[in-house]
Design a protein around this motif. Structure first.
Motif: not given
Length: 420
Positions: A21-22, A39-41, A61-62
């Motif tokens: 999706a990202v 937390a890991e992600l 994340l970016s």
């Protein structure tokens, strides 16, 4: 910030969906009640046994991916996909407790016109019965009128370099035609082909058929492995020849057992309010019985090989290679390696392991020694057992170094090892 999508459950189903999706430019929130994977992600790391690499996570994340344990995020999305685990419980029924927990968290914040999708393995009737009831009672909204509801079976092949979400057709079945079209519009952004089922029950039964197909055919070839060994026939050569047939045959290969997240299901054990069929899938029950016997058969072969070479299983040093359920993948879900290790320990053997994808392995809550040098460990072991064929294993060289090598995957060159 509002998002287009919430993926509920950041495990082997949810993370690949969120990744796709990202990559497609969809603003995505990843929700999980367990703070550890979140937390890991958030730190740019993949959870233990996760299907993604750290670089995959950093790219997500970016791209705007937001992992969270805050359920209020669920009330700000247009589409929510439930990817909670549904393992088999002690009574052989699918445990829907994680799905129920996810549904209740979503229902308390569900807005009109949201599209709710379930991807978790579920028996026929789960979406329009169990899930619909929780969502409607918790939100006061009506499925099919106030929000869309549909089921889409996951078809992930972890670690595959040829089949991903984009080029694997996506089956969907909505509560109403409008629900189906809403689900199709979402998945159409992620995959090349959308296949519409008549409804959620049909889509759920697709998963039932596909999973049982795998287990039944593995059971057949596992039985052939035992028969061929008794007859002195090279099963691997039989399969090599049989798969040249261009129709009516699909090659499956035997192994020490069956692992993975896709568990076989018999409708006789599906608890959906008195609508259980009166006739069990006897083929599925038999397949489970056959596949469940394979770890013990591997132990018998181990003991026989040791005995033929003047050694006893008691006190023997046994090296297990590959303790994951799938090659070149870290996931250990339902891997037969654990049962095989337990049975070897019960016989008095000293067990160690080597797996490039598993740095720490525990059996009966006790750590199993990990070999750093594969060749050195194989040379010192009385018996080396290949349980999973990872790409990094040089089986030709291993066969030279090992005192005894039992190959349960038929991956070693002919004559280089004893085969299952």
């Amino acid at each position: 910030m509002p998002a287009d999508l919430a993926v509920i459950g950041l495990g082997h189903l949810g993370l690949p969906l969120a990744q796709a999706a990202v990559a497609a430019g969809i603003e995505t929130v990843g929700y999980d009640t367990d703070p550890r994977p979140v937390a890991e992600l958030a730190a740019g790391r993949t959870p233990v046994d996760g299907p993604l690499t750290p670089s995959d996570v950093r790219r997500m994340l970016s791209g705007g991916f937001r992992p969270t344990t805050n359920p209020t995020e669920l009330g700000r999305v247009r589409t929510a996909v439930i990817c909670a685990p549904t393992p088999l419980g002690p009574d052989r029924t699918l445990d829907l407790s994680a799905v129920g927990e996810a549904a209740r968290a979503l229902a308390a914040r569900l807005r009109p016109h949201t599209t709710v999708l379930l991807e978790s393995p579920a028996g026929p009737g789960t979406t329009e019965g169990f899930l619909r009831t929780i969502l409607e009672e918790g939100s006061g909204l009506r499925a099919g009128r106030d929000f869309h509801l549909a089921y889409s079976p996951s078809r992930l092949d972890p670690g595959s370099r040829t089949h991903g979400l984009a080029n694997t057709p996506k089956v969907i079945g909505g509560l109403t035609p409008a629900c189906t079209e809403s689900a199709a519009a979402f998945y159409g952004r992620l995959t090349d082909k959308v296949v519409r089922a008549r409804g959620p029950r049909e889509a759920e039964t697709v998963k039932l058929l596909e999973t049982n197909f795998r287990h039944v055919n593995i059971a057949l070839v596992n039985e052939m492995a035992v028969l061929c060994h008794d007859l002195g026939v090279d099963l691997w050569d039989v399969i090599r020849c049989a798969e040249t047939k261009p129709f009516g045959f699909q090659a499956f290969r035997p192994g020490p057992g069956v692992g993975g997240h896709g568990v076989p299901m018999d409708p006789s054990y599906l608890p959906h309010a008195g609508r259980t069929p009166g006739h069990p899938l006897r083929m599925v029950g038999l397949a489970q019985e056959i596949n469940g016997r394979m770890p013990q058969y591997v132990i018998q072969r181990c003991a026989t090989l040791l005995n033929e070479h003047g050694k006893s299983a008691r006190g023997a040093r046994v090296l297990l290679l590959g303790v994951t359920y799938k090659p070149d993948h870290a996931d250990q879900e339902s891997s037969p390696a654990t049962e095989i290790a337990c049975r070897l320990m019960d016989l008095g053997a000293t067990v160690s392991y080597q797996d490039p994808h598993v740095l720490d392995w525990r059996v009966r809550d006790l750590p199993v020694p990990r070999a750093d040098s594969l060749y050195e460990a194989a040379a010192q072991a009385d018996l080396t057992v290949l349980l999973q064929h990872h790409r990094t294993y040089d089986l030709q060289g291993l066969a030279v170094k090992a005192q005894l090598l039992l190959d349960t995957r038929g991956a070693s060159p002919a004559g280089a090892a004893y085969r299952l």
